[in-house]
Structures are given as C-alpha cells and as structure tokens.
Scaffold this active site. Structure first.
Site, mmCIF file in Angstrom:
data_model
loop_
_atom_site.group_PDB
_atom_site.id
_atom_site.type_symbol
_atom_site.label_atom_id
_atom_site.label_comp_id
_atom_site.label_asym_id
_atom_site.label_seq_id
_atom_site.Cartn_x
_atom_site.Cartn_y
_atom_site.Cartn_z
ATOM 1 N N TYR A 1 0.839 -1.268 -0.131
ATOM 2 C CA TYR A 1 -0.033 0.070 -0.188
ATOM 3 C C TYR A 1 1.069 1.098 -0.016
ATOM 4 O O TYR A 1 1.818 1.463 0.610
ATOM 5 C CB TYR A 1 -0.982 -0.081 1.246
ATOM 6 C CG TYR A 1 -2.240 -0.037 0.777
ATOM 7 C CD1 TYR A 1 -2.967 0.438 -0.147
ATOM 8 C CD2 TYR A 1 -2.960 -1.637 1.641
ATOM 9 C CE1 TYR A 1 -4.276 0.190 -0.522
ATOM 10 C CE2 TYR A 1 -4.053 -1.784 1.158
ATOM 11 C CZ TYR A 1 -4.837 -1.027 0.156
ATOM 12 O OH TYR A 1 -6.176 -1.367 -0.308
ATOM 13 N N GLU B 1 -0.490 4.782 -0.903
ATOM 14 C CA GLU B 1 -1.266 6.128 -1.204
ATOM 15 C C GLU B 1 -0.293 7.098 -0.956
ATOM 16 O O GLU B 1 0.331 7.430 0.057
ATOM 17 C CB GLU B 1 -2.591 6.438 -0.153
ATOM 18 C CG GLU B 1 -3.674 5.561 -0.743
ATOM 19 C CD GLU B 1 -3.978 4.454 -0.180
ATOM 20 O OE1 GLU B 1 -2.981 3.576 0.274
ATOM 21 O OE2 GLU B 1 -5.449 4.113 0.395
ATOM 22 N N ASP C 1 -6.171 12.678 -25.692
ATOM 23 C CA ASP C 1 -6.257 11.310 -25.309
ATOM 24 C C ASP C 1 -5.274 10.612 -26.324
ATOM 25 O O ASP C 1 -5.749 10.042 -27.338
ATOM 26 C CB ASP C 1 -7.572 10.740 -25.276
ATOM 27 C CG ASP C 1 -7.653 9.253 -24.741
ATOM 28 O OD1 ASP C 1 -6.425 8.588 -24.723
ATOM 29 O OD2 ASP C 1 -8.797 8.761 -24.393
ATOM 30 N N THR D 1 -2.966 4.875 -22.369
ATOM 31 C CA THR D 1 -2.697 3.657 -21.891
ATOM 32 C C THR D 1 -1.095 3.200 -22.191
ATOM 33 O O THR D 1 -0.495 3.828 -23.002
ATOM 34 C CB THR D 1 -3.594 2.616 -22.472
ATOM 35 O OG1 THR D 1 -3.652 2.734 -23.768
ATOM 36 C CG2 THR D 1 -5.067 2.837 -21.785
ATOM 37 N N LYS E 1 -0.889 -0.510 -25.468
ATOM 38 C CA LYS E 1 -1.057 -0.602 -26.873
ATOM 39 C C LYS E 1 0.147 -0.608 -27.608
ATOM 40 O O LYS E 1 0.843 -1.443 -27.303
ATOM 41 C CB LYS E 1 -2.227 0.519 -27.170
ATOM 42 C CG LYS E 1 -3.339 0.465 -26.528
ATOM 43 C CD LYS E 1 -4.449 1.457 -26.828
ATOM 44 C CE LYS E 1 -5.824 1.121 -26.373
ATOM 45 N NZ LYS E 1 -6.038 1.967 -25.129
ATOM 46 N N ARG F 1 -0.717 -3.663 -18.696
ATOM 47 C CA ARG F 1 -2.008 -2.824 -19.027
ATOM 48 C C ARG F 1 -2.450 -1.933 -17.802
ATOM 49 O O ARG F 1 -2.585 -2.193 -16.799
ATOM 50 C CB ARG F 1 -2.947 -4.057 -18.706
ATOM 51 C CG ARG F 1 -4.707 -3.763 -18.697
ATOM 52 C CD ARG F 1 -5.463 -4.845 -19.324
ATOM 53 N NE ARG F 1 -5.194 -5.428 -20.376
ATOM 54 C CZ ARG F 1 -5.671 -4.914 -21.512
ATOM 55 N NH1 ARG F 1 -6.314 -3.867 -21.544
ATOM 56 N NH2 ARG F 1 -5.343 -5.557 -22.687
HETATM 57 N N1 DSN Z 1 -10.947 -0.771 -25.946
HETATM 58 C C1 DSN Z 1 -9.676 0.041 -26.422
HETATM 59 C C2 DSN Z 1 -9.560 -0.199 -28.055
HETATM 60 O O1 DSN Z 1 -9.868 -1.264 -28.414
HETATM 61 O O2 DSN Z 1 -9.407 0.722 -28.449
HETATM 62 C C3 DSN Z 1 -9.952 1.526 -26.192
HETATM 63 O O3 DSN Z 1 -10.258 1.843 -24.821
#
Ligand code: DSN
Length: 424
Positions: free
Chosen positions: A60, A62, A206, A232, A235, A241
């Site tokens: 933990y 925080e 984003d 994110t 990708k 993730r």
């Molecule tokens: N679910 C993702 C995608 O496939 O683009 C975006 O959050």
C-alpha cells in the site's frame, strides 16, 4: 538474486491451482496459435511481465514518492520515481503521473482536474472514432458533463476540423479533447491548440492509441501542444495494462490531486514498476525501429486489403491501425469478426463513420499491426495477411470446420510458426 525473487513461480502455481495455471497456458497457446490484429493490443516483454508478477503488488502506498500515507515505501518509491523520470524523458514532458490504473481512470482524473459537473467538453464522437470516456451517455463522462461532439468529414472521413472550430466558438467548452480509438490519420495538434487558445479552453489529448508511435519517434508528439496528455501503456507502447498522464508543470498539482485522492486509492506498485521497465525499453533504438515498422506494416495491410475490395476509410493510414468498410463486399462487421476468428485471425468489428448498422453489428473491421510487428513480421507478411483476411471475410464462415476456415487457419499456422509470439 533469483533465489529471493518470489514472483512468476509457475511451478508453484501449477501445483496449487492447476485450473488457473491451465488458463495461463491455454491463453498463451491461443496467443501463439493465431494472428492478433486487435489494434489496441500488444505483447509485453518478459521483463515487463516479471515486474508485474512481483511482490510490489503487496504494498500500500497512497500518496506520491516521499509523501506516502503508509510506512515501508522506501523501495516502491524508487520504482515510482524511476517511472516518473523515465516518462518525462521519453515524452519530453514537464510532469508525469504514472498512477492511473487504466486509460479510463486516467481520463477520469483529467475530468476531475479541469472540470466541474455540468461543464462542457468538446470531443470526437464515439461512432466517428472517439472513445466511451469522451462524453458518451453510457459513461460517467456523458452523465456528469455536457459533451458536444465533432465527427469526421463525409468526403475525407478524417476529422472535420471546420466543425471543431465552429462548435468550439459556439459552445466555448472548458476542455477540447483530441484523440480516440479508431482514427487512422495523424491529428493536427497545432490546429487544436490554436482553437483552444481562441476560446480559452484546456487542450487535452487522449493519446492512448498512438502514444507508442510518439515514444518511438515515428509520428509527431502532442506533448508540446497539449495542456495534458492521457494514455494507456499496453497498446503500441507494449507495456503493462495500465494508464498514465503527462502534463505541463502548471497543471501538476491539479493532475496529481485528481489521480489521488480524488479518483483512486492505493496505486498498483507492481504495475508502476512494469511501466518503468517499459519506458526504459521504449527509449532504445530497437523500439524506434519497431514503431516505424508498425506504421509501414499498417500502411501495406490497409492498402492491400483495399486492393482486395475491403476499403480502408480515409484511403489508408498514417498510424498503427486502419478501419475498413465492408459494405462493398456485403459482409457485416460482426460476421467478418466471427469468420476471421474461426480462421485463427483475431480482429474486431468496428463502426465506420456514418455507419447504417447498429454498433453491435457494424459495417467495418479495425485492424492493427502492433502484435504482428512485435513478432517480427514485415511488409511481405502483411500482404499475405491481407489475403487471408479477405479470404476469411468474403468466402469464409463462422464454423471453424468450414473448408475456408481450415485452409486459412493452415496458412495462419505457417506464419505464426515462422514468426512466433513469445518464442520458446
Ligand atoms: N478498448 C480500447 C480499444 O480497443 O481501442 C480502447 O479503450
């Protein structure tokens, strides 16, 4: 060192919980056995997976490094500081927050930092390539904020920049958001910055989908233009993730307070360590070569599918993904996804702009090259893959026993044998 490392002990898991151990193995088999063309997925390195499977998961913590609400944070502080410093260096950013649990959590924090309930955001509409968290009625973003949406131009199928400017001047939003989940073309960040300045809005990007291409110096970065960039890490970037935010120094306090304590509690320290490992990987020349190849592959895949009658919207791609209109071959997205699945090709149905079908049927598919490029495939293989997709979509069937499913699957097996995922 390895004697004292208790993560990733597969034999122990197998002995205690064979059911879950079996799922881990069968998922790896699934990954290795087919072509993974989902544009938002990738295959993290063993180094990233090792950080993820570590005892840092127990802690933990925080707060932020040096300012925690729990004792015993000396070691996790080191991991988070490394992740922050590496993210800042990788993206030439003034500030980084590496605690968001996901892209949606990162986006929630951006809303929390800059907007009060009821205020207006201008963002890309989901059916034209935006994202659930960009003000759709099903998500918190559309329930708590007033979302105004721009779309794509009917002729170019690219962002309708004139509409962005018109809506910004009409609605004077608090925040203008660029980015989405199915945008094949580069975004003109300079344009968005100018419009945001003209109406006094915060400019938010984003960058979840394309941040890996930015990290690999393969496309221009939004960081110099945007007040804040959320993304994110799993990708094209190829990390764990998770999510992260970079922003201008002037927004540092607002972003940090919005991530914790406004939106999240304890940060996932194992994931933060994995993000640090990933950012280090992304700073290498090998990763830059990879990012450039992802785009080269996506271009060839889009172009070849187009030659086979599966039309790429916008006429192609500048990024890692392309969106294809199946109306010319008279197949729905949902059927195409099922036929490809039966043939060992994983991709997703996707709405295309001005889609006459419902989203769960859709007239399109989205294909991306992050995974197959990680496996070492190049442009020649993309031509082969385009042929396999076209065969499965046009002549195939959702039944894995169908002749075409079997024939395509045999060629998929040949490809993934020559370019294995997670080589043994
Ligand atoms: N679910 C993702 C995608 O496939 O683009 C975006 O959050």
């Amino acid at each position: 060192m390895s004697e004292t490392f208790y993560g990733s002990d597969f034999e122990a898991l197998q002995a205690f919980d064979p059911e879950i151990a079996g799922v881990l193995v069968s998922e790896l088999d699934r990954l290795r056995g087919g072509l993974q063309l989902i544009a938002s997925e990738n295959m993290s390195s063993p180094a990233v997976l090792t950080s993820l499977g570590s005892t840092l998961s127990n802690k933990y913590a925080e707060g932020y490094p040096g300012r925690r609400y729990y004792g015993g944070c000396s070691e996790v502080d080191k991991a988070e500081t490394l992740a922050i410093e590496r993210a800042k260096a990788l993206f030439d950013a003034e500030h980084a927050n590496v605690q968001p649990h996901s892209g949606a959590s990162a986006n929630q924090a951006v809303y929390g930092a800059f907007m009060k309930p009821g205020e207006t955001i201008l963002a890309m509409s989901l059916p034209h390539g935006g994202h659930l968290t960009h003000g759709t009625k099903m998500s918190f973003s559309g329930k708590w904020f007033n979302a105004v949406h721009y779309g794509v131009d009917k002729d170019t199928e690219d962002i309708d920049y004139a509409e962005v400017e018109r809506l910004a001047k009409e609605h004077r939003p608090k925040v203008i958001l660029a980015g989405g989940s199915a945008i094949p073309r580069l975004i003109d960040f300079e344009f968005f910055r100018r419009v945001a300045d003209e109406v006094g809005a915060i400019f938010w990007v984003d960058a979840a989908h394309f941040i890996g291409l930015v990290a690999g110096r393969a496309i221009p970065s939004p960081v110099p233009y945007a007040d804040v960039v959320s993304f994110t890490t799993h990708k094209v970037l190829r990390g764990p993730r998770s999510g992260a935010i970079v922003c201008k120094e002037e927004h540092k306090a607002a972003i940090d307070k919005a991530v914790f304590p406004m939106m999240q509690g304890g940060p996932q320290m194992h994931t933060i360590a994995a993000k640090a490992t990933n950012f280090k990987e992304c700073a290498t020349p090998e990763y830059q070569t990879y990012a450039t190849q992802v785009i080269a592959n996506a271009r060839v895949l889009a172009e070849t599918l187009g030659e086979m009658g599966i039309r790429p919207t916008t006429g192609g791609t500048d990024t890692h993904l392309s969106l294809h209109d199946l109306q010319p071959v008279q197949v729905t997205g949902v059927d195409a996804e099922a036929r490809c699945d039966a043939a060992g090709i994983t991709l997703n149905k996707n709405a295309i702009p001005f889609d006459p079908q419902k989203p769960n049927v859709a007239s399109g598919i989205r294909v991306g090259t992050p995974c197959v490029t990680t496996q070492g495939m190049g442009e020649d293989e993309m031509r082969t893959i385009a042929g396999l997709i076209a065969r499965a979509v046009v002549d195939g069937d959702a039944d894995p026993e169908h002749k075409v499913s079997q024939e395509v699957r045999a060629e998929v097996t040949d490809l993934v044998t020559r370019f294995p995922a997670y080589p043994r």
